[in-house]
Design an enzyme around this catalytic site. Structure first.
Site, mmCIF file in Angstrom:
data_model
loop_
_atom_site.group_PDB
_atom_site.id
_atom_site.type_symbol
_atom_site.label_atom_id
_atom_site.label_comp_id
_atom_site.label_asym_id
_atom_site.label_seq_id
_atom_site.Cartn_x
_atom_site.Cartn_y
_atom_site.Cartn_z
ATOM 1 N N ASN A 40 26.204 -12.648 4.714
ATOM 2 C CA ASN A 40 27.001 -13.393 5.702
ATOM 3 C C ASN A 40 27.360 -12.787 6.819
ATOM 4 O O ASN A 40 27.729 -13.645 7.465
ATOM 5 C CB ASN A 40 28.382 -14.296 4.675
ATOM 6 C CG ASN A 40 28.924 -13.307 3.493
ATOM 7 O OD1 ASN A 40 28.104 -12.737 2.366
ATOM 8 N ND2 ASN A 40 30.649 -12.555 4.041
ATOM 9 N N THR A 56 40.140 -36.465 -9.538
ATOM 10 C CA THR A 56 39.687 -37.655 -8.307
ATOM 11 C C THR A 56 38.601 -36.314 -7.613
ATOM 12 O O THR A 56 38.879 -35.889 -6.619
ATOM 13 C CB THR A 56 40.244 -38.362 -7.943
ATOM 14 O OG1 THR A 56 41.327 -38.286 -9.756
ATOM 15 C CG2 THR A 56 40.296 -39.179 -7.389
ATOM 16 N N CYS A 77 37.999 -11.285 7.857
ATOM 17 C CA CYS A 77 38.787 -11.607 7.694
ATOM 18 C C CYS A 77 38.989 -12.732 6.970
ATOM 19 O O CYS A 77 39.215 -13.492 7.032
ATOM 20 C CB CYS A 77 39.349 -10.946 8.173
ATOM 21 S SG CYS A 77 39.152 -11.677 9.942
ATOM 22 N N SER A 128 27.980 -25.020 0.538
ATOM 23 C CA SER A 128 29.288 -25.081 0.704
ATOM 24 C C SER A 128 28.627 -25.543 2.143
ATOM 25 O O SER A 128 28.616 -24.821 3.255
ATOM 26 C CB SER A 128 29.893 -23.674 1.435
ATOM 27 O OG SER A 128 31.645 -23.903 2.127
ATOM 28 N N ALA A 129 29.390 -27.195 2.665
ATOM 29 C CA ALA A 129 29.274 -27.455 3.405
ATOM 30 C C ALA A 129 29.843 -27.034 4.908
ATOM 31 O O ALA A 129 28.615 -27.196 5.852
ATOM 32 C CB ALA A 129 30.281 -28.890 3.404
ATOM 33 N N HIS A 130 31.360 -26.439 4.697
ATOM 34 C CA HIS A 130 31.674 -25.879 6.288
ATOM 35 C C HIS A 130 30.925 -24.984 6.912
ATOM 36 O O HIS A 130 30.842 -24.991 7.826
ATOM 37 C CB HIS A 130 32.904 -25.351 6.044
ATOM 38 C CG HIS A 130 33.394 -24.699 5.107
ATOM 39 N ND1 HIS A 130 34.293 -23.524 6.146
ATOM 40 C CD2 HIS A 130 33.177 -24.271 4.223
ATOM 41 C CE1 HIS A 130 34.032 -21.870 5.762
ATOM 42 N NE2 HIS A 130 33.644 -22.666 4.368
ATOM 43 N N THR A 138 33.180 -21.075 -3.129
ATOM 44 C CA THR A 138 33.858 -20.191 -4.301
ATOM 45 C C THR A 138 34.530 -20.584 -5.227
ATOM 46 O O THR A 138 34.192 -19.651 -6.296
ATOM 47 C CB THR A 138 35.537 -19.567 -2.901
ATOM 48 O OG1 THR A 138 35.455 -18.877 -1.820
ATOM 49 C CG2 THR A 138 36.857 -18.951 -4.307
ATOM 50 N N GLN A 164 24.911 -18.923 2.824
ATOM 51 C CA GLN A 164 24.983 -18.987 4.217
ATOM 52 C C GLN A 164 23.246 -19.398 5.196
ATOM 53 O O GLN A 164 22.789 -19.436 5.875
ATOM 54 C CB GLN A 164 25.112 -16.850 4.435
ATOM 55 C CG GLN A 164 26.642 -17.259 4.575
ATOM 56 C CD GLN A 164 27.334 -17.201 5.705
ATOM 57 O OE1 GLN A 164 26.825 -17.643 6.571
ATOM 58 N NE2 GLN A 164 28.319 -17.911 5.758
HETATM 59 N N1 PLP Z 1 29.667 -17.145 -0.408
HETATM 60 C C1 PLP Z 1 29.545 -16.847 1.129
HETATM 61 C C2 PLP Z 1 28.079 -16.070 1.072
HETATM 62 C C3 PLP Z 1 30.151 -16.874 2.019
HETATM 63 O O1 PLP Z 1 29.796 -16.823 3.519
HETATM 64 C C4 PLP Z 1 31.371 -18.422 1.995
HETATM 65 C C5 PLP Z 1 32.011 -18.228 3.038
HETATM 66 O O2 PLP Z 1 32.544 -17.263 3.812
HETATM 67 C C6 PLP Z 1 31.873 -18.435 0.820
HETATM 68 C C7 PLP Z 1 31.257 -17.693 -0.850
HETATM 69 C C8 PLP Z 1 32.941 -18.954 0.568
HETATM 70 O O3 PLP Z 1 32.695 -20.919 0.781
HETATM 71 P P1 PLP Z 1 33.751 -21.509 1.177
HETATM 72 O O4 PLP Z 1 34.404 -21.358 2.094
HETATM 73 O O5 PLP Z 1 32.866 -22.633 0.581
HETATM 74 O O6 PLP Z 1 34.805 -21.107 -1.034
#
Ligand code: PLP
Length: 384
Positions: A146, A234, A320, A196-198, A70, A175
Site C-alpha cells: 500500500n 445482519t 497515517c 476491501s471495497a473502498h 482489516t 491494493q
Molecule cells: N491491507 C492493505 C494493504 C491496505 O492498504 C488496507 C487499507 O489501508 C487494509 C489492508 C485495510 O483495509 P480496510 O480499510 O478495508 O480495513
C-alpha cells in the site's frame, strides 16, 4: 479545486456503485427474513457476492462479506491460529498493520521475512524460513504494498512453496484487486484472500475474505447463521450492493484511466524537478497507482501541509491512522535512512485521475522544492 492523489487511502465511489447503493437505500428487508422483502434483500446480497467472486475468479460461496479488509485479515489469522492449525507465522516485513497486529495478537511466534532495497522478498528467504520452521506454519505475504505499490514476491510462488511445506497462506490483495488483473488462480489459490471495497471504488466499511474450498474457518463473530455461520450479524446490504457494483465496474474504469501513462509522466516530472528524489521500489514490479518518493530535506508533515494549502492531497509514506504520521516500517525495512523515511510522500492515483491532476501536482511540487537540482544529489543520502 482539490487535486486528490490519495487513492490508496480510499478512492471515490464509482458512479455505478453510487447508483446501485442509492437504489438499495429505498429497498426494505433483512436478507434473513422469509417474506418477499427479505428474499429481495437476500437476492441483492447474493448478486453482489457473485460480482465480487467474478472480479477475482472465485466461487461465490467462498466469499464471506466482512466490515472491511482489516476484519477479513483478522478472521483469517484467527482461523489459522485456532485449533493449532498453525503454530507459527511467517510474514513479510512490509505487511499492512492489519496483518502485523493480528498475527501478534495470536501470541504465536512470528518470523518477519526481510525485503531488499526495492521492497522485494527473495524466494530463497521464504523457502529457508519454511524449511526451518517447526510445526505447522501460517504465511501472510501481501500481493502489492500500500505504501510503495511494490509486489514483494510473486504470490503464486508463495502459495506453491507454502503448500509444499503444508503451510496455510493469507494474501492481502487489497491494493491490487480491481486495479490490476488479479485472480485467485493468479495468486496461486491461497487459503485466504482479503479484499476491501473502498480501495476499488466501493464504499468504506465493507470487504471480503475469500476462503479456499476445504480450508477451515472458525467464526470470530458469533450469533446468527449469516455468511454460512462464518461471520454472524445482519449483512450490510447497502455496502454489499455497492461493493458488488464496484467489483463489476472497477477493472474497466481503472483500465480507462491509463494509469501507467499518468504514473510515468508523474515520475518523470518529479525526477526532473527534484533529481535527488528516489522512487521507493522504482526498479521492482509495482502498481501503476502508487509512487512513493523518499528524499531527505523536509519532513513529510511539512510537505503535506504545503501541498494541502495548494489543494493537493497526498499522504505521508505510511497512510497515517488516526491522523498521526508515523515512520514507515515499510521504508525502514527497505533500508531507507530515518530522515528519508520521515520525508517520504505517497502519491496514489485512482480511476478518476487525469493528466490535469499530474500537471497541478508537478506545479505545486516545483513551488515546494524551489531549489531543486542545486542540492547534493545522492541515492546514498537516503539509504542507510
Ligand atoms: N491491507 C492493505 C494493504 C491496505 O492498504 C488496507 C487499507 O489501508 C487494509 C489492508 C485495510 O483495509 P480496510 O480499510 O478495508 O480495513
Amino acid at each position: 479545486m482539490t487535486v486528490y492523489l490519495d487513492h490508496n487511502a480510499t478512492t471515490p465511489l464509482l458512479p455505478e456503485a453510487k447508483a446501485a447503493m442509492a437504489r438499495a437505500l429505498d429497498a426494505l428487508g433483512n436478507p434473513s427474513s422469509v417474506h418477499a422483502s427479505g428474499r429481495a434483500a437476500r437476492a441483492r446480497v447474493e448478486a453482489a457476492r457473485e460480482s465480487v467472486a467474478r472480479l477475482v475468479g472465485a466461487r461465490a460461496r467462498d466469499v464471506i462479506f466482512t466490515s472491511g479488509a482489516t476484519e477479513a485479515i483478522g478472521l483469517a489469522v484467527a482461523a489459522m491460529a485456532s485449533a493449532s492449525q498453525v503454530q507459527r507465522f511467517l510474514v513479510s516485513a512490509v505487511e499492512h498493520d492489519a496483518v502485523r497486529a493480528s498475527v501478534e495478537a495470536t501470541g504465536l511466534p512470528v518470523e518477519v521475512l526481510p525485503v531488499d532495497g526495492d521492497g522485494r522478498l527473495s524466494p530463497d528467504t521464504l523457502v529457508a524460513a519454511l524449511r526451518r520452521a517447526e510445526g505447522p506454519v501460517g504465511v501472510a505475504i501481501m500481493a502489492a504494498n500500500n505504501e510503495t505499490g511494490v509486489w514483494p514476491i510473486d504470490p503464486a510462488m508463495v502459495a506453491e512453496r507454502a503448500r509444499e511445506h503444508g503451510a496455510l497462506v493469507l494474501c492481502d490483495a487489497v491494493q491490487a484487486a480491481g486495479k490490476e488483473p488479479v485472480s485467485i488462480a493468479s495468486l496461486g489459490t491461497p487459503d485466504f484472500v482479503a479484499l476491501s471495497a473502498h480501495k476499488l471504488g466501493g464504499p468504506a466499511g465493507i470487504g471480503a475474505l475469500i476462503v479456499r474450498p476445504g480450508t477451515r474457518l472458525a467464526p470470530v463473530q458469533r450469533g446468527g447463521g449469516q455468511e454460512q455461520s462464518r461471520r454472524a450479524g445482519t449483512e450490510n446490504v447497502i455496502g454489499i450492493v455497492g461493493f458488488g457494483a464496484a467489483a463489476e465496474a472497477a477493472p474497466a474504469r481503472f483500465a480507462a484511466a491509463n494509469l501507467p501513462k499518468l504514473q510515468a509522466r508523474l515520475e518523470a516530472g518529479i525526477t526532473e524537478r527534484t533529481p535527488d528524489a528516489v522512487i521507493a521500489g522504482g526498479e521492482a514490479p509495482r502498481l501503476a497507482t502508487t509512487t512513493c518518493i523518499a528524499q531527505s530535506g523536509k519532513s513529510a508533515e511539512v510537505q503535506l501541509i504545503g501541498l494541502d494549502l495548494k489543494g493537493i492531497e497526498v499522504s505521508a509514506g505510511a497512510a497515517c491512522s488516526s491522523g498521526k504520521v508515523r515512520r514507515s516500517h515499510v521504508l525502514s525495512a527497505m533500508g531507507f535512512a530515518p530522515e528519508a523515511a520521515d520525508a517520504a510522500l505517497r502519491i496514489s492515483l485512482g480511476w478518476p485521475s487525469q493528466d490535469t491532476d499530474v500537471d497541478q501536482f508537478l506545479k505545486a511540487w516545483e513551488d515546494l522544492w524551489p531549489r531543486a537540482g542545486t542540492r547534493r544529489s545522492s541515492l546514498a543520502a537516503v539509504r542507510h
